[in-house]
Motif scaffolding. Structure first.
Motif, PDB file in Angstrom:
ATOM      1  N   LEU A  85       8.939  -8.492   0.527  1.00 27.07           N
ATOM      2  CA  LEU A  85      10.318  -8.127   0.200  1.00 27.07           C
ATOM      3  C   LEU A  85      10.410  -6.740  -0.416  1.00 27.07           C
ATOM      4  O   LEU A  85      11.503  -6.176  -0.539  1.00 27.07           O
ATOM      5  CB  LEU A  85      10.912  -9.152  -0.768  1.00 27.07           C
ATOM      6  CG  LEU A  85      10.966 -10.604  -0.264  1.00 27.07           C
ATOM      7  CD1 LEU A  85      11.533 -11.518  -1.346  1.00 27.07           C
ATOM      8  CD2 LEU A  85      11.792 -10.701   1.010  1.00 27.07           C
ATOM      9  N   VAL A  86       9.273  -6.184  -0.833  1.00 30.61           N
ATOM     10  CA  VAL A  86       9.246  -4.839  -1.411  1.00 30.61           C
ATOM     11  C   VAL A  86       9.049  -3.818  -0.296  1.00 30.61           C
ATOM     12  O   VAL A  86       8.097  -3.918   0.486  1.00 30.61           O
ATOM     13  CB  VAL A  86       8.124  -4.710  -2.456  1.00 30.61           C
ATOM     14  CG1 VAL A  86       8.074  -3.288  -3.018  1.00 30.61           C
ATOM     15  CG2 VAL A  86       8.323  -5.729  -3.565  1.00 30.61           C
ATOM     16  N   ASN A  87       9.924  -2.881  -0.206  1.00 31.88           N
ATOM     17  CA  ASN A  87       9.854  -1.845   0.830  1.00 31.88           C
ATOM     18  C   ASN A  87       8.683  -0.907   0.544  1.00 31.88           C
ATOM     19  O   ASN A  87       8.677  -0.215  -0.490  1.00 31.88           O
ATOM     20  CB  ASN A  87      11.160  -1.044   0.863  1.00 31.88           C
ATOM     21  CG  ASN A  87      11.240  -0.134   2.079  1.00 31.88           C
ATOM     22  OD1 ASN A  87      10.262   0.489   2.466  1.00 31.88           O
ATOM     23  ND2 ASN A  87      12.424  -0.056   2.664  1.00 31.88           N
ATOM     24  N   PRO A  88       7.678  -0.828   1.426  1.00 32.04           N
ATOM     25  CA  PRO A  88       6.503   0.015   1.152  1.00 32.04           C
ATOM     26  C   PRO A  88       6.827   1.505   1.168  1.00 32.04           C
ATOM     27  O   PRO A  88       6.091   2.316   0.593  1.00 32.04           O
ATOM     28  CB  PRO A  88       5.535  -0.362   2.275  1.00 32.04           C
ATOM     29  CG  PRO A  88       6.409  -0.850   3.378  1.00 32.04           C
ATOM     30  CD  PRO A  88       7.570  -1.528   2.714  1.00 32.04           C
ATOM     31  N   ASP A  89       7.907   1.891   1.829  1.00 28.45           N
ATOM     32  CA  ASP A  89       8.265   3.304   1.866  1.00 28.45           C
ATOM     33  C   ASP A  89       8.907   3.755   0.557  1.00 28.45           C
ATOM     34  O   ASP A  89       8.708   4.895   0.116  1.00 28.45           O
ATOM     35  CB  ASP A  89       9.234   3.567   3.026  1.00 28.45           C
ATOM     36  CG  ASP A  89       8.589   3.284   4.378  1.00 28.45           C
ATOM     37  OD1 ASP A  89       7.362   3.531   4.505  1.00 28.45           O
ATOM     38  OD2 ASP A  89       9.287   2.809   5.293  1.00 28.45           O
ATOM     39  N   LYS A  90       9.663   2.869  -0.084  1.00 27.99           N
ATOM     40  CA  LYS A  90      10.349   3.220  -1.316  1.00 27.99           C
ATOM     41  C   LYS A  90       9.495   2.990  -2.555  1.00 27.99           C
ATOM     42  O   LYS A  90       9.625   3.697  -3.544  1.00 27.99           O
ATOM     43  CB  LYS A  90      11.645   2.425  -1.427  1.00 27.99           C
ATOM     44  CG  LYS A  90      12.674   2.765  -0.359  1.00 27.99           C
ATOM     45  CD  LYS A  90      13.956   1.962  -0.572  1.00 27.99           C
ATOM     46  CE  LYS A  90      15.001   2.324   0.471  1.00 27.99           C
ATOM     47  NZ  LYS A  90      16.259   1.556   0.280  1.00 27.99           N
TER      48      LYS A  90
END
Length: 312
Positions: A85-90
């Protein structure tokens, strides 16, 4: 130019696969938990589900064992899918930290579930399948053991573990703790009287018997009728309640649970008509399930008083 090594597909899809399998396990155990709490019976092609799910192994500290299984599967779902659920880009650092931490939890959880499921499979096959054959198989239990096994394999193959030796040591330690805890629960805390083999705790029959119940019990015994049951079987206890304590003491009762008092499990296993408990043998015919006293009177040719006083 140096080509970047391609990540194996199993590692790319390991978390969704673990999450999906854990969801199936959660659904399986949630169904069993609700069925147990609501007083129903799980749908099953054989009586094995009822036999196993009604046994002393199906409860821990007064709660359905399936409830603990549901919580374990739910935790595996969270550990597997939470980091996605955690965006790897952000937030690349947070995603990496969550993945590293949850992989260890996934391995610990899968190892514990595998060991515990393995113990339950041992119990099912030695205490239920061995004496009763296919009738002693709990398919929900088999499904849960399969899910636990697949989860364990996926946690091993789902990522590249840097220190395999440390992983093996941790897994062995968890296995020992789970086994010791399981034996302590089932042969200690979950059985406070210490009564298992040839003395298993049996719920007390608190109803009294009227003249009609006693007369029917004497008639059944004179006719050679027998009731086959197991000390942990709730329907067997209900059958005893209908007779009352004084009357049922005069009924010919055959204990089929291998760890029950005066067990005759071999005899029960040799009779193919016994597919569940209780089973009555009356005049050469077998009747499965709890019988009303009127039904027993009818099938046995009883012509005495029928003003039976006990009801459920």
């Amino acid at each position: 130019m140096i080509r970047r090594r391609q990540t194996p597909w199993i590692q790319r899809w390991s978390r969704p696969l673990i999450g999906g399998i854990a969801v199936l396990g959660a659904v399986n155990t949630a169904y069993l938990t609700l069925t147990k709490l609501l007083g129903g019976e799980a749908a099953c092609p054989t009586s094995g589900c009822e036999q196993v799910l009604s046994s002393r192994y199906a409860e821990v500290f007064g709660l359905p064992l399936a409830l603990y299984g549901f919580l374990a599967y739910a935790a595996m779902v969270v550990f597997a899918l939470g980091p996605l659920l955690v965006n790897p880009d952000k937030d690349k650092k947070l995603r990496a930290n969550l993945e590293n931490t949850t992989w260890l939890f996934l391995f610990l959880g899968a190892t514990a579930m595998l060991v515990f499921s393995g113990y339950l499979m041992y119990i099912m096959f030695t205490e239920f399948v061995a004496p009763y054959g296919a009738a002693g198989i709990c398919y929900y239990c088999l499904a849960s053991a399969l899910f636990a096994s697949v989860l364990f394999v996926l946690t091993i193959l789902g990522r590249t573990w840097e220190d395999v030796g440390q992983l093996f040591f941790t897994g062995a330690l968890v296995s020992v703790v789970v086994l010791v805890g399981t034996l302590g629960v089932y042969y200690g805390g979950n059985n406070p009287n210490g009564q298992i083999a040839d003395g298993a705790t049996v719920p007390a029959v608190e109803t009294t018997s009227g003249p009609a119940e006693i007369s029917l019990a004497q008639h059944l015994t004179a006719q050679g009728a027998r009731m086959f049951g197991a000390y942990w079987c709730p329907h067997c206890h209900d059958q005893k309640v209908l007779f009352g304590q004084e009357a049922f003491d005069q009924v010919t009762y055959v204990e089929c649970a291998p760890d029950g008092a005066n067990s005759q499990a071999a005899l029960c296993g040799s009779i193919p008509e016994i597919q569940g408990y209780p089973t009555w043998e009356v005049n050469g015919q077998y009747y499965s399930g709890r019988q009303t006293l009127e039904q027993l009177a009818q099938s046995s040719g009883y012509d005495g008083p029928r003003n039976f006083q006990n009801t459920l």
